[in-house]
Design a protein around this motif. Structure first.
Motif, mmCIF file in Angstrom:
data_model
loop_
_atom_site.group_PDB
_atom_site.id
_atom_site.type_symbol
_atom_site.label_atom_id
_atom_site.label_comp_id
_atom_site.label_asym_id
_atom_site.label_seq_id
_atom_site.Cartn_x
_atom_site.Cartn_y
_atom_site.Cartn_z
ATOM 1 N N LYS A 190 0.832 -1.202 0.000
ATOM 2 C CA LYS A 190 0.000 0.000 0.000
ATOM 3 C C LYS A 190 0.873 1.261 0.000
ATOM 4 C CE LYS A 190 -3.754 2.253 2.562
ATOM 5 N NZ LYS A 190 -4.654 2.160 3.744
ATOM 6 N N ASP A 191 1.966 1.236 0.776
ATOM 7 C CA ASP A 191 2.884 2.383 0.815
ATOM 8 C C ASP A 191 3.472 2.655 -0.571
ATOM 9 O OD1 ASP A 191 2.565 2.659 3.586
ATOM 10 O OD2 ASP A 191 4.203 1.247 3.996
ATOM 11 N N ILE A 192 3.831 1.591 -1.281
ATOM 12 C CA ILE A 192 4.456 1.749 -2.595
ATOM 13 C C ILE A 192 3.437 2.228 -3.624
ATOM 14 C CG2 ILE A 192 5.636 0.522 -4.462
ATOM 15 C CD1 ILE A 192 6.927 -1.233 -2.296
ATOM 16 N N VAL A 193 2.235 1.700 -3.559
ATOM 17 C CA VAL A 193 1.170 2.178 -4.453
ATOM 18 C C VAL A 193 0.925 3.667 -4.217
ATOM 19 C CG1 VAL A 193 -1.295 2.037 -4.955
ATOM 20 C CG2 VAL A 193 0.050 -0.055 -4.737
ATOM 21 N N GLU A 194 0.943 4.090 -2.953
ATOM 22 C CA GLU A 194 0.744 5.505 -2.633
ATOM 23 C C GLU A 194 1.902 6.351 -3.158
ATOM 24 O OE1 GLU A 194 -0.797 9.063 -1.098
ATOM 25 O OE2 GLU A 194 -1.758 7.117 -1.488
ATOM 26 N N PHE A 195 3.114 5.822 -3.088
ATOM 27 C CA PHE A 195 4.296 6.521 -3.582
ATOM 28 C C PHE A 195 4.158 6.813 -5.074
ATOM 29 C CE2 PHE A 195 8.821 6.279 -5.125
ATOM 30 C CZ PHE A 195 9.317 7.385 -4.447
ATOM 31 N N PHE A 196 3.550 5.861 -5.804
ATOM 32 C CA PHE A 196 3.356 6.015 -7.254
ATOM 33 C C PHE A 196 1.881 6.288 -7.572
ATOM 34 C CE2 PHE A 196 7.161 3.125 -7.274
ATOM 35 C CZ PHE A 196 8.036 3.993 -7.928
ATOM 36 N N LYS A 197 1.233 7.079 -6.755
ATOM 37 C CA LYS A 197 -0.223 7.248 -6.871
ATOM 38 C C LYS A 197 -0.656 7.840 -8.214
ATOM 39 C CE LYS A 197 0.007 11.596 -4.254
ATOM 40 N NZ LYS A 197 -0.431 12.260 -2.987
ATOM 41 N N GLU A 198 0.248 8.530 -8.892
ATOM 42 C CA GLU A 198 -0.113 9.136 -10.190
ATOM 43 C C GLU A 198 -0.287 8.099 -11.290
ATOM 44 O OE1 GLU A 198 2.581 9.690 -8.368
ATOM 45 O OE2 GLU A 198 3.393 11.738 -8.623
ATOM 46 N N TYR A 199 0.107 6.854 -11.042
ATOM 47 C CA TYR A 199 0.182 5.869 -12.122
ATOM 48 C C TYR A 199 -0.867 4.765 -12.029
ATOM 49 C CZ TYR A 199 4.486 8.398 -12.768
ATOM 50 O OH TYR A 199 5.402 9.406 -12.955
ATOM 51 N N ASP A 200 -1.856 4.954 -11.182
ATOM 52 C CA ASP A 200 -3.000 4.045 -11.129
ATOM 53 C C ASP A 200 -2.573 2.585 -10.945
ATOM 54 O OD1 ASP A 200 -5.731 3.492 -11.124
ATOM 55 O OD2 ASP A 200 -5.781 3.107 -13.282
ATOM 56 N N LEU A 201 -1.667 2.347 -10.008
ATOM 57 C CA LEU A 201 -1.197 0.992 -9.736
ATOM 58 C C LEU A 201 -2.104 0.291 -8.732
ATOM 59 C CD1 LEU A 201 2.647 1.630 -9.359
ATOM 60 C CD2 LEU A 201 1.421 0.813 -11.377
ATOM 61 N N LYS A 202 -2.083 -1.019 -8.776
ATOM 62 C CA LYS A 202 -2.767 -1.848 -7.786
ATOM 63 C C LYS A 202 -1.711 -2.608 -6.990
ATOM 64 C CE LYS A 202 -6.629 -0.674 -9.813
ATOM 65 N NZ LYS A 202 -7.493 0.377 -9.200
ATOM 66 N N GLU A 203 -2.102 -3.114 -5.831
ATOM 67 C CA GLU A 203 -1.145 -3.853 -5.009
ATOM 68 C C GLU A 203 -0.614 -5.082 -5.728
ATOM 69 O OE1 GLU A 203 -2.306 -4.634 -1.008
ATOM 70 O OE2 GLU A 203 -2.883 -2.548 -0.608
ATOM 71 N N LYS A 204 -1.393 -5.633 -6.651
ATOM 72 C CA LYS A 204 -0.923 -6.804 -7.401
ATOM 73 C C LYS A 204 0.235 -6.453 -8.327
ATOM 74 C CE LYS A 204 -4.184 -6.349 -11.269
ATOM 75 N NZ LYS A 204 -5.281 -7.014 -12.019
ATOM 76 N N ASN A 205 0.433 -5.139 -8.600
ATOM 77 C CA ASN A 205 1.551 -4.705 -9.444
ATOM 78 C C ASN A 205 2.864 -4.592 -8.671
ATOM 79 O OD1 ASN A 205 -0.981 -2.704 -10.625
ATOM 80 N ND2 ASN A 205 0.074 -4.070 -12.044
ATOM 81 N N VAL A 206 2.810 -4.831 -7.357
ATOM 82 C CA VAL A 206 3.970 -4.620 -6.492
ATOM 83 C C VAL A 206 4.451 -5.956 -5.929
ATOM 84 C CG1 VAL A 206 4.836 -3.490 -4.403
ATOM 85 C CG2 VAL A 206 3.154 -2.324 -5.858
ATOM 86 N N HIS A 207 5.740 -6.191 -6.025
ATOM 87 C CA HIS A 207 6.341 -7.378 -5.402
ATOM 88 C C HIS A 207 7.431 -6.929 -4.439
ATOM 89 C CE1 HIS A 207 8.172 -11.222 -4.634
ATOM 90 N NE2 HIS A 207 9.334 -10.743 -5.045
#
Length: 265
Positions: A190-207
């Motif tokens: 969630k922290d990483i998704v928030e860091f890249f909030k401009e790019y419409d990422l989901k938690e599934k995009n983060v490993h």
């Protein structure tokens, strides 16, 4: 021409062959680079044996890139790390006069590169070293930057392919993946998704990369919707999450998959 005066004593090179002269021959006159000969890598250097090419065989430049090197690392440390392999050149990357913790290693042939990649994540001292493939142009850009730095104050214009003040990261290809390094160990997806909030990422995009015991390594991989997005996101390089600044590196699906196979999530 180069600031480093290390001498190569192995890897198919004749004893006492200077790094600076060797690089000049490799780039300017070696048939491997110019395409004017039917012989393979480094056939004209020192006592190296010719490596004939077969018709239609692609010419793959035998180089790897290293990350996470100790800041007191030397060329001899690199040779020891790759003991048993035929190292032709080492380049420790300097940025603004200081060692960046990154380097390049050129081997005698592509088979040596395959063996070198097996040493990914092995330790040099107390630090694990990342070993991964890179392109010939990445190595050339680093050499050009070293020449550039050595000429500071000489009013010498930098080569157009690598302008003064530019970062090596600016010259790396983007495939839609970024590697994050230096993350807080408590970081969440969630922290990483928030860091890249401009790019419409989901938690599934983060490993988030972990050790085999589940402890965070401080690294993560993020898959963006496009290569253009990952390239644009590089502007967040050295921005902070919590109290730590985070380094960003262009990455690949292959590198992310290898990291996933070593960790739990």
């Amino acid at each position: 021409m180069f600031s480093r005066g290390a001498m190569l004593g192995g890897g198919g090179m004749s004893e006492g062959f200077e790094v600076s002269s060797k690089r000049q021959r490799m780039i300017d006159s070696e048939p491997y680079f110019s395409g004017s000969s039917g012989f393979g890598p480094y056939s004209g250097l020192g006592t190296a044996m010719p490596m004939p090419y077969h018709t239609g065989q692609p010419r793959v430049f035998p180089v790897v890139r290293l990350r996470g090197l100790p800041f007191n690392c030397s060329d001899s440390d690199i040779y020891e790390f790759f003991a048993g392999l035929d190292v032709v050149d080492t380049l420790l990357v300097q940025k603004q006069g200081r060692f960046s913790g990154e380097g390049f290693v050129v081997f005698r042939n592509t088979m040596q590169v395959d063996f070198a990649l097996q040493r990914d994540r092995q330790n040099m001292g107390r630090r694990y070293i990342e070993v991964f493939r890179c392109k010939k142009q990445d190595y050339y850009n680093a050499v050009a930057a070293e020449v550039n730095e050595s000429k500071v104050g000489d009013d010498a214009a930098p080569p157009p392919s690598y302008s003064k003040g530019s970062s090596e990261k600016d010259h790396m290809d983007h495939t839609g993946f970024l590697k994050l390094r230096g993350l807080p160990f408590s970081v969440s997806k969630k922290d990483i998704v928030e860091f890249f909030k401009e790019y419409d990422l989901k938690e599934k995009n983060v490993h988030i990369v972990t050790h085999s015991d589940g402890r965070a390594t401080g690294e993560a991989f993020v898959e963006f919707l496009s290569a253009a997005d990952s390239k644009d996101a590089m502007r967040k390089d050295k921005m902070t999450i919590g109290t730590r600044y985070v380094e960003l590196f262009p990455s690949t699906q292959e590198e992310a998959s290898r990291a996933a196979s070593r960790s739990r999530h």
